[in-house]
Design an enzyme around this catalytic site. Structure first.
Site, PDB file in Angstrom:
ATOM      1  N   GLU A  96       0.820  -1.216   0.000  1.00 16.78           N
ATOM      2  CA  GLU A  96       0.000   0.000   0.000  1.00 16.78           C
ATOM      3  C   GLU A  96       0.856   1.269   0.000  1.00 16.78           C
ATOM      4  OE1 GLU A  96      -2.879  -0.418   3.167  1.00 16.78           O
ATOM      5  OE2 GLU A  96      -4.114  -1.743   1.914  1.00 16.78           O
TER       6      GLU A  96
ATOM      7  N   GLY B 265      -3.772 -15.207  -6.543  1.00 19.32           N
ATOM      8  CA  GLY B 265      -4.359 -15.824  -7.723  1.00 19.32           C
ATOM      9  C   GLY B 265      -4.740 -17.285  -7.547  1.00 19.32           C
TER      10      GLY B 265
ATOM     11  N   GLY C 116      -7.377 -15.419  -1.155  1.00 15.09           N
ATOM     12  CA  GLY C 116      -8.029 -14.166  -0.759  1.00 15.09           C
ATOM     13  C   GLY C 116      -9.545 -14.301  -0.768  1.00 15.09           C
TER      14      GLY C 116
ATOM     15  N   TYR D   9     -14.400  -6.848  -5.059  1.00 13.56           N
ATOM     16  CA  TYR D   9     -15.467  -6.542  -4.104  1.00 13.56           C
ATOM     17  C   TYR D   9     -16.791  -6.281  -4.810  1.00 13.56           C
ATOM     18  CZ  TYR D   9     -11.673  -6.115  -0.696  1.00 13.56           C
ATOM     19  OH  TYR D   9     -10.591  -6.357   0.115  1.00 13.56           O
TER      20      TYR D   9
END
Length: 161
Positions: free
Chosen positions: A27, A94, A98, A132
């Site tokens: 980030e 991938g 997640g 999302y």
């Protein structure tokens, strides 16, 4: 699937901490992590934990991802969850870890009658935003995140209270 999702436990704290540092680098905030491993253990894996975690663990025991979340309260909705961080180490992205970690929080929220799960996502993280949205989440553009850091808290309280 060469990994499992399970609740994080104290012995995972070092791996979770390393993923937090890796996330800060991703980030573009490499110096932003101020907590220590000891703080993470005290806050999350002692009596009365302040947060919960799920981890993605490979069959050899290596932690490759984590999600950290905690309960909060909405005056509009009631009992809610704040998803603080979701991270899969770069070399394992991938493979679906997640998505499984994200799903574990959503299932936990539904099972425990939470009314909402909320989180922030950086606007430049297109992969995350698209993911999302694909899951049915609403990504609000008109809401702004506000933070009052420790120095600002001190300054404000010294000047205004």
């Amino acid at each position: 699937m060469s990994f499992i999702i399970r609740e994080g436990i104290k012995k995972d704290a070092s791996s979770i901490f390393n993923l937090i540092v890796e996330l800060a680098i991703f980030e573009k905030e490499p110096d932003a992590v101020k907590i220590t491993l000891e703080t993470l253990i005290t806050d999350g894996f002692a009596d009365n934990p302040k947060f919960k975690t799920f981890v993605a663990e490979e069959l050899d025991g290596t932690i490759i991802g984590m999600v950290l979340f905690y309960e909060r309260y909405s005056t509009w909705k009631g009992k809610t969850i704040h998803l603080e961080d979701l991270m899969v180490t770069e070399t394992k992205r991938g493979i679906g870890a997640g998505k499984k970690l994200y799903g574990s929080v959503m299932k936990y929220a539904q099972k425990n009658n939470f009314k909402r799960v909320a989180w922030e996502v950086l606007d430049w993280n297109k992969n995350a935003v698209d993911f999302y949205k694909k899951t049915g989440a609403t990504v609000y553009n008109q809401w702004r995140v506000c933070h009052m850091n420790e120095d600002n808290l001190t300054q404000f309280c010294n000047e205004n209270i």
